[in-house]
Motif scaffolding. Sequence first.
Motif, short mmCIF file in Angstrom:
data_model
loop_
_atom_site.label_atom_id
_atom_site.label_comp_id
_atom_site.label_asym_id
_atom_site.label_seq_id
_atom_site.Cartn_x
_atom_site.Cartn_y
_atom_site.Cartn_z
N ALA A 269 6.00 1.64 9.28
CA ALA A 269 6.20 2.77 9.56
C ALA A 269 7.58 2.92 8.34
O ALA A 269 7.74 3.10 7.61
CB ALA A 269 6.52 3.84 10.14
N ALA A 270 8.41 1.95 8.81
CA ALA A 270 9.97 1.74 8.37
C ALA A 270 10.13 1.24 7.11
O ALA A 270 10.19 1.23 6.16
CB ALA A 270 10.94 1.20 9.53
N SER A 271 8.95 0.18 6.85
CA SER A 271 8.44 -0.36 5.66
C SER A 271 7.59 1.09 4.64
O SER A 271 7.38 -0.08 3.46
CB SER A 271 7.76 -1.47 5.64
N GLY A 272 7.43 1.92 5.38
CA GLY A 272 6.39 3.03 4.41
C GLY A 272 5.08 2.90 4.21
O GLY A 272 4.41 3.35 3.82
N ALA A 273 4.90 1.75 5.79
CA ALA A 273 3.03 2.13 5.34
C ALA A 273 3.25 4.17 5.77
O ALA A 273 3.56 4.24 7.13
CB ALA A 273 2.58 1.35 6.25
N SER A 274 1.49 4.40 5.20
CA SER A 274 0.97 5.77 5.83
C SER A 274 -0.14 5.47 7.05
O SER A 274 0.36 4.12 7.83
CB SER A 274 -0.22 6.26 4.57
N ASP A 275 0.12 6.99 8.00
CA ASP A 275 -0.13 6.67 9.11
C ASP A 275 -1.86 5.52 8.62
O ASP A 275 -2.19 5.00 9.80
CB ASP A 275 -0.41 7.69 9.20
N GLN A 276 -2.47 6.97 7.84
CA GLN A 276 -4.00 5.95 7.64
C GLN A 276 -3.61 4.51 8.18
O GLN A 276 -4.60 3.70 8.58
CB GLN A 276 -4.53 6.24 5.92
N ASN A 277 -3.06 3.87 7.01
CA ASN A 277 -2.32 1.83 6.90
C ASN A 277 -2.12 1.82 8.20
O ASN A 277 -2.63 0.77 8.41
CB ASN A 277 -2.17 1.90 5.95
N ILE A 278 -1.32 1.80 8.49
CA ILE A 278 -0.76 1.38 9.98
C ILE A 278 -2.27 1.44 11.21
O ILE A 278 -2.37 0.52 11.79
CB ILE A 278 0.55 2.78 10.45
N ARG A 279 -3.09 2.33 11.12
CA ARG A 279 -4.38 2.83 11.77
C ARG A 279 -5.71 1.33 11.35
O ARG A 279 -5.62 0.41 12.19
CB ARG A 279 -4.96 4.24 11.84
N ALA A 280 -5.23 1.25 10.57
CA ALA A 280 -6.71 0.62 9.73
C ALA A 280 -5.49 -1.23 10.18
O ALA A 280 -6.11 -2.32 10.60
CB ALA A 280 -6.74 0.63 8.17
N LEU A 281 -4.47 -1.47 10.07
CA LEU A 281 -4.09 -2.34 10.64
C LEU A 281 -3.70 -2.93 12.02
O LEU A 281 -3.93 -3.88 12.23
CB LEU A 281 -2.60 -3.27 9.87
N LEU A 282 -3.57 -1.50 12.72
CA LEU A 282 -3.45 -2.12 13.86
C LEU A 282 -4.66 -1.70 14.93
O LEU A 282 -5.14 -1.99 16.13
CB LEU A 282 -2.58 -0.97 14.84
N ASP A 283 -5.85 -0.82 14.69
CA ASP A 283 -7.66 -0.93 15.19
C ASP A 283 -8.11 -1.73 15.65
O ASP A 283 -7.57 -3.30 14.24
CB ASP A 283 -7.79 0.02 14.21
N GLY A 284 -8.83 -2.50 16.34
CA GLY A 284 -9.26 -3.63 16.39
C GLY A 284 -9.45 -4.03 17.80
O GLY A 284 -9.29 -2.09 18.77
N GLN A 285 -10.08 -4.52 18.74
CA GLN A 285 -10.81 -4.73 19.94
C GLN A 285 -10.28 -5.76 20.21
O GLN A 285 -8.47 -5.87 20.93
CB GLN A 285 -11.91 -4.22 20.18
N THR A 286 -10.01 -7.33 20.29
CA THR A 286 -10.11 -8.33 20.90
C THR A 286 -9.15 -9.04 19.69
O THR A 286 -7.89 -9.54 19.92
CB THR A 286 -10.52 -9.71 21.20
N LEU A 287 -9.58 -8.80 18.27
CA LEU A 287 -8.26 -8.91 17.37
C LEU A 287 -8.48 -8.03 16.56
O LEU A 287 -8.64 -7.29 16.39
CB LEU A 287 -8.96 -10.06 15.87
N ARG A 288 -7.08 -7.80 16.05
CA ARG A 288 -7.03 -6.05 14.57
C ARG A 288 -7.36 -6.42 13.39
O ARG A 288 -7.84 -7.58 13.04
CB ARG A 288 -5.06 -6.15 14.15
N GLY A 289 -8.14 -5.39 13.61
CA GLY A 289 -9.24 -5.39 11.92
C GLY A 289 -10.79 -6.09 12.19
O GLY A 289 -11.18 -6.27 11.54
N VAL A 290 -10.84 -5.97 13.37
CA VAL A 290 -11.87 -6.14 14.29
C VAL A 290 -13.01 -6.11 15.24
O VAL A 290 -11.61 -5.84 16.55
CB VAL A 290 -12.11 -8.04 14.01
N THR A 291 -13.90 -5.38 14.89
CA THR A 291 -14.67 -5.13 16.22
C THR A 291 -15.08 -6.01 17.27
O THR A 291 -15.05 -7.47 16.62
CB THR A 291 -15.69 -4.40 16.12
#
Length: 190
Positions: free
Chosen positions: A99-121
Amino acid sequence: MDADQFWALPGVTGGIRRAGFPVLAPNRLHRPPNWHAESEHLAAFLPEQPVAVVAGSNGCSAATRLALAFPTRIARLLLAWPATAGDITVDSHTRAGLAASGASDQNIRALLDGQTLRGVTDNELATLTMPVSVLPSAPENPFHQRRTVDSIRRLLPGSEELYGCPEPPRPDFPSHLDRLLASITKFADR
């Protein structure tokens, strides 16, 4: 952190080259909107013949997405120090930095979402067909937890666990360089 700081300065890429292997160590995409964009960026560096891919930390998410998108171009995949997904403390720290780098909430969710690894189910991760090796952070730390390695091994029962060590930028890494290089070159030479 770029590829030079993570791989070159600590001696990893030079050691792999001295062992006779060609090395491509591209920088990851600067401020990617998601992991798919990361894998598309990295795909441009893939040679025509299948290669061994070594990824570290959050790069494991990018490399896994790459392997899912281009399975015939990845001969084997080494996930070193895979970054832990779904840890409230780590994710809040990472969320604040993004967020401090200017990422949108949508991008932050896309980069943090995942299960064992971020961005991958986990279902996607379990479909990898190439040989996969996993190298844990030893000692583990909040960003690279043991449970991540255990989960990858559970999802990919044919995967191999390599000797663990601290990540290259850490001050206690240099004494582990030779053993890490031996693990990587053995992995790549199969």
